[in-house]
Design a protein around this motif. Structure first.
Motif, short mmCIF file in Angstrom:
data_model
loop_
_atom_site.label_atom_id
_atom_site.label_comp_id
_atom_site.label_asym_id
_atom_site.label_seq_id
_atom_site.Cartn_x
_atom_site.Cartn_y
_atom_site.Cartn_z
N SER A 1 0.86 -6.17 3.75
CA SER A 1 0.25 -6.36 2.45
C SER A 1 1.22 -5.92 1.36
CB SER A 1 -1.04 -5.53 2.36
OG SER A 1 -1.69 -5.72 1.13
N GLY A 2 1.26 -6.67 0.26
CA GLY A 2 2.16 -6.35 -0.83
C GLY A 2 3.48 -7.08 -0.76
N ILE A 3 3.58 -8.11 0.05
CA ILE A 3 4.81 -8.88 0.12
C ILE A 3 5.14 -9.44 -1.26
CG2 ILE A 3 3.66 -11.06 0.73
CD1 ILE A 3 6.04 -11.54 2.66
N ILE A 4 6.43 -9.50 -1.59
CA ILE A 4 6.86 -9.87 -2.94
C ILE A 4 7.54 -11.24 -2.93
CG2 ILE A 4 8.29 -9.25 -4.93
CD1 ILE A 4 8.08 -6.34 -4.04
N VAL A 5 7.13 -12.08 -3.89
CA VAL A 5 7.79 -13.36 -4.13
C VAL A 5 8.52 -13.26 -5.46
CG1 VAL A 5 7.47 -15.83 -4.48
CG2 VAL A 5 5.98 -14.59 -2.87
N HIS A 6 9.83 -13.51 -5.44
CA HIS A 6 10.65 -13.47 -6.65
C HIS A 6 10.88 -14.89 -7.16
CE1 HIS A 6 11.88 -9.23 -5.90
NE2 HIS A 6 11.83 -9.58 -4.63
N PHE A 7 10.75 -15.10 -8.46
CA PHE A 7 10.97 -16.43 -9.02
C PHE A 7 11.33 -16.33 -10.50
CE2 PHE A 7 6.56 -15.28 -9.50
CZ PHE A 7 6.19 -15.72 -10.76
N ARG A 8 12.07 -17.32 -10.98
CA ARG A 8 12.42 -17.39 -12.39
C ARG A 8 11.58 -18.45 -13.08
NH1 ARG A 8 18.19 -17.01 -10.60
NH2 ARG A 8 19.03 -15.01 -11.30
N LEU A 9 11.38 -18.27 -14.39
CA LEU A 9 10.71 -19.25 -15.23
C LEU A 9 11.59 -19.60 -16.42
CD1 LEU A 9 7.08 -17.77 -15.37
CD2 LEU A 9 7.89 -19.66 -13.94
N THR A 10 11.48 -20.84 -16.90
CA THR A 10 12.16 -21.20 -18.14
C THR A 10 11.40 -20.57 -19.30
OG1 THR A 10 10.85 -23.20 -18.49
CG2 THR A 10 12.82 -23.40 -17.10
N ASN B 1 -12.76 -10.52 6.65
CA ASN B 1 -12.87 -10.79 5.21
C ASN B 1 -11.58 -10.54 4.44
OD1 ASN B 1 -15.53 -11.73 5.18
ND2 ASN B 1 -16.37 -9.66 4.98
N GLY B 2 -10.45 -10.61 5.10
CA GLY B 2 -9.19 -10.45 4.40
C GLY B 2 -8.97 -11.59 3.41
N ARG B 3 -8.63 -11.27 2.16
CA ARG B 3 -8.33 -12.30 1.17
C ARG B 3 -7.30 -11.76 0.20
NH1 ARG B 3 -13.04 -8.93 1.04
NH2 ARG B 3 -13.93 -8.84 -1.05
N PRO B 4 -6.54 -12.66 -0.41
CA PRO B 4 -5.40 -12.23 -1.23
C PRO B 4 -5.81 -11.79 -2.64
CG PRO B 4 -5.43 -14.62 -1.04
CD PRO B 4 -6.53 -14.11 -0.16
N GLN B 5 -5.24 -10.68 -3.05
CA GLN B 5 -5.30 -10.23 -4.44
C GLN B 5 -3.87 -10.16 -4.93
OE1 GLN B 5 -6.56 -6.17 -5.13
NE2 GLN B 5 -7.29 -6.62 -7.20
N ILE B 6 -3.61 -10.57 -6.18
CA ILE B 6 -2.23 -10.64 -6.65
C ILE B 6 -1.97 -9.70 -7.82
CG2 ILE B 6 -2.04 -13.03 -5.87
CD1 ILE B 6 -2.12 -13.86 -8.85
N VAL B 7 -0.71 -9.28 -7.90
CA VAL B 7 -0.21 -8.47 -9.03
C VAL B 7 1.06 -9.15 -9.53
CG1 VAL B 7 0.71 -6.25 -9.76
CG2 VAL B 7 -1.18 -6.34 -8.13
N GLN C 1 8.07 -11.06 -10.49
CA GLN C 1 7.63 -10.59 -9.17
C GLN C 1 6.13 -10.87 -8.99
OE1 GLN C 1 8.51 -6.50 -8.39
NE2 GLN C 1 10.71 -6.82 -8.18
N LEU C 2 5.85 -11.57 -7.93
CA LEU C 2 4.46 -11.79 -7.52
C LEU C 2 4.23 -10.98 -6.26
CD1 LEU C 2 1.68 -13.32 -7.40
CD2 LEU C 2 2.89 -15.03 -6.02
N LYS C 3 3.30 -10.02 -6.30
CA LYS C 3 2.95 -9.24 -5.12
C LYS C 3 1.61 -9.73 -4.60
CE LYS C 3 5.47 -5.06 -6.51
NZ LYS C 3 5.37 -3.61 -6.82
N ILE C 4 1.57 -10.00 -3.30
CA ILE C 4 0.34 -10.49 -2.68
C ILE C 4 -0.18 -9.42 -1.73
CG2 ILE C 4 -0.72 -12.32 -1.32
CD1 ILE C 4 1.56 -14.16 -2.18
N TYR C 5 -1.34 -8.91 -2.03
CA TYR C 5 -1.98 -7.89 -1.22
C TYR C 5 -3.16 -8.51 -0.45
CZ TYR C 5 0.57 -4.48 -4.05
OH TYR C 5 1.57 -3.76 -4.67
N VAL C 6 -3.55 -7.85 0.61
CA VAL C 6 -4.76 -8.25 1.35
C VAL C 6 -5.85 -7.27 1.00
CG1 VAL C 6 -5.81 -8.61 3.60
CG2 VAL C 6 -3.43 -9.30 3.21
N ALA C 7 -6.92 -7.78 0.44
CA ALA C 7 -8.06 -6.94 0.05
C ALA C 7 -9.20 -7.13 1.04
CB ALA C 7 -8.53 -7.33 -1.35
N SER C 8 -9.81 -6.02 1.45
CA SER C 8 -10.99 -6.05 2.30
C SER C 8 -11.42 -4.63 2.58
CB SER C 8 -10.73 -6.76 3.63
OG SER C 8 -11.87 -6.73 4.45
#
Length: 559
Positions: free
Chosen positions: A445-454, A474-480, A531-538
């Protein structure tokens, strides 16, 4: 089909397009006299009915409980391991067992409460035909297992069930000393991928040819037990209902025929395959719940437009009483589903395993319901939405993500699995293969996706989508986003309540989570990575790979 697979049985795949034929008349003809050697007929040895097929197969059925107690092919006994017979579930109790012969067919009937089970033999064939009618939940009957003596067939499927001293989950997932995992759950293939399972020595083949599964549950992409092999022998299964990661309620009624088939080493005859087998000879046998071909109908579609030709398309029919499926032709989407019981069904079109269209159709006995070209609206396929970036693709599976191939035949703790952690950079060319197919609250949980935006992209709000194929506890993604903006915890969608990710199955209910991310969440420096962090909430689950988790279909940020 996920996973490497060199086994010759599973390499040959045939798609179900018609149910087996069925009837309701009573068994006619006199009881046969005792069989003489090498002649078609039956005898009574006091404990069993003994059936000689008049070919190379003689089998016995217990008069007490309907167990299959002997399978002798060309003089060799194949039935039995660990002192157990072949039977429904773990064996029935005291049953009413009768036998009769009508011409070239012998039928043994087993009655146990509301359950009806049947064995049939045809003169000159090395086959045993079986039907099982589970009328309700009062009797536990979810499988038929053929138990095969040890030492007769090599274990040519290395990931099949192997007993070891190290149990790593429940009582059915094991680890070998080299760190590889084994379980009877790890079948690799979906129902649509196979017609038969078994073994061959090169000179003898023993197979179970599956039924059309019209009264099973889970649809064309469902995975369940197929076979296992261990030190004390082997088992071949026909699964009548399987509860692990099940998306549908149990269907009741007659299932079959399914066939125990012996050959001289080759595959079983294609005439026995689901949708091919013709059982008009069984129309008058009085099998409970049997519906003949004349009492069934067909649905045919002229074609399907709006398809993504990079993917196979499957058409399924389902209602509470029955299920059917078949492939849409690659060139134009034509399909034909025959042998269906009369009734109203939901017809679903799948891109890969993702439902992209559904409608209602009615099947009538002896008739064909013809549908004009089905046009899939562009908005029904999430791949058609314009995206700033996308990880994976929308096909209803975690295919292409890290460890996805392995997870249909191994436990997540398997030594062959790549690390479940590790962050991802969009634009690297490896963003999909580096992103784990499964996320768990207690593992990654908390894996990070790195990306650029214009600058223009960073000045606007965007929708982020995360597609999942199933979830555990009931695991589902919550994002930061950039450690400044956190989404609400989404409500859990309906998913199976049993184990899934650890027993070789990602096939649950596809669901898309959407998150409206405000412009204020993005970095304005276009050279910097967001940075997009994806957590598993439950609040459910336990620890490690049995903590709450989910399987990923695709992730994208819409333009």
């Amino acid at each position: 089909m996920s996973g490497s697979d060199s086994h010759p049985v599973r390499r040959r795949t045939f798609v179900l397009s018609a149910a087996a034929a069925a009837g309701t008349a009573a068994l006619t003809g006199p009881l046969a006299p005792a069989a003489s050697a090498a002649s078609f007929g039956w005898s009574d040895d006091g404990s069993n009915y003994v059936v000689d097929t008049g070919a190379s197969l003689v089998f016995k059925v217990s008069k007490t409980n309907g167990d299959l107690t002997s399978l002798v092919y060309k003089g060799t006994e194949y039935q039995g391991y660990d002192g157990k017979n072949s039977h429904i579930e773990s064996g029935l109790g005291t049953s009413t067992v009768t036998i009769g012969q009508s011409g070239s067919t012998i039928l043994i009937s087993v009655t146990y409460g509301t359950l009806r089970h049947y064995y049939a033999a045809r003169s000159g064939e090395n086959n045993v035909y079986l039907w099982t009618n589970k009328a309700d939940s009062s009797v536990s009957a979810t499988r038929y297992i053929v138990r095969v003596k040890k030492g007769l067939f090599l274990n040519d499927e290395p990931d099949s069930y192997t007993y070891t001293s190290s149990t790593i989950e429940a009582s059915d997932v094991f680890a070998k000393s080299d760190g590889q995992t084994r379980s009877k759950h790890y079948s690799k293939v979906r129902a649509i991928d196979y017609d038969y399972v078994g073994w061959s020595t090169g000179s003898v083949g023993l197979w179970i040819v599956r039924s059309n599964h019209e009264k099973a549950s889970g649809g064309p992409f469902y995975r369940s037990l197929l076979r296992h092999q261990s030190a004390d022998g082997g088992g071949l299964y026909e699964i009548l209902y399987y509860g692990e990661n099940q998306t549908e309620a149990q269907r009741f009624g007659l299932q079959g025929p399914y066939v125990i088939a012996f050959t001289d080493g080759g595959a079983p005859s294609s005439s026995l395959y689901p949708g091919t087998l013709t059982t008009s000879w069984a129309d008058s046998l009085g099998i409970s719940g049997y519906v003949a071909a004349s009492g069934r109908g067909r649905v045919a579609g002229v074609g399907i437009s709006g398809r993504d030709t990079a993917y196979p398309y499957t058409v399924g029919l389902a209602n509470p009483a029955a299920q059917y499926w078949g492939s849409a032709r690659a060139s134009d989407g034509y399909f034909s589903l025959g042998g269906a019981l009369p009734g109203t069904y939901t017809l679903t079109v799948y891109k890969g395993e993702l439902a992209v269209y559904s409608t209602q159709v009615t099947v009538s006995a002896g008739g064909t319901t013809t549908l004009n070209t089905i046009a899939i609206p562009s908005s029904n396929d999430p791949s058609n939405a314009g995206a700033i970036w996308r990880i994976g693709d929308w096909n209803g599976t975690p295919g292409g993500f890290k460890n996805a191939d392995l997870m249909t035949y191994a436990h997540p703790s398997d030594v062959r699995a790549a690390a479940w952690t590790g962050n991802v950079v969009v634009g690297s060319g490896t963003e999909t293969s580096a992103f784990p197919c499964y996320l768990w609250k207690d593992v990654n949980s908390g894996i990070i996706v790195h990306f650029r935006l214009t600058a223009a992209q960073a000045a606007a709000a965007h929708t982020l989508r995360i597609g999942v194929t199933t979830a555990y506890a009931n695991g589902r993604p919550q994002i930061v986003v950039n450690d400044t903006w956190t989404s609400a915890v989404p409500s859990p969608p309906t998913q199976p309540s049993t184990r899934s990710l650890t027993v070789g199955s990602y096939r649950g209910n596809n669901y898309t989570f959407t998150y409206s991310v405000p412009a204020s969440a993005w970095l304005t420096d276009t050279s910097a990575y967001n940075q997009l962090k994806i957590y598993v909430a439950s609040g459910s689950g336990t620890t490690s790979f049995l903590s709450a988790g989910t399987s990923i279909d695709a992730i994208d940020l819409l333009a």
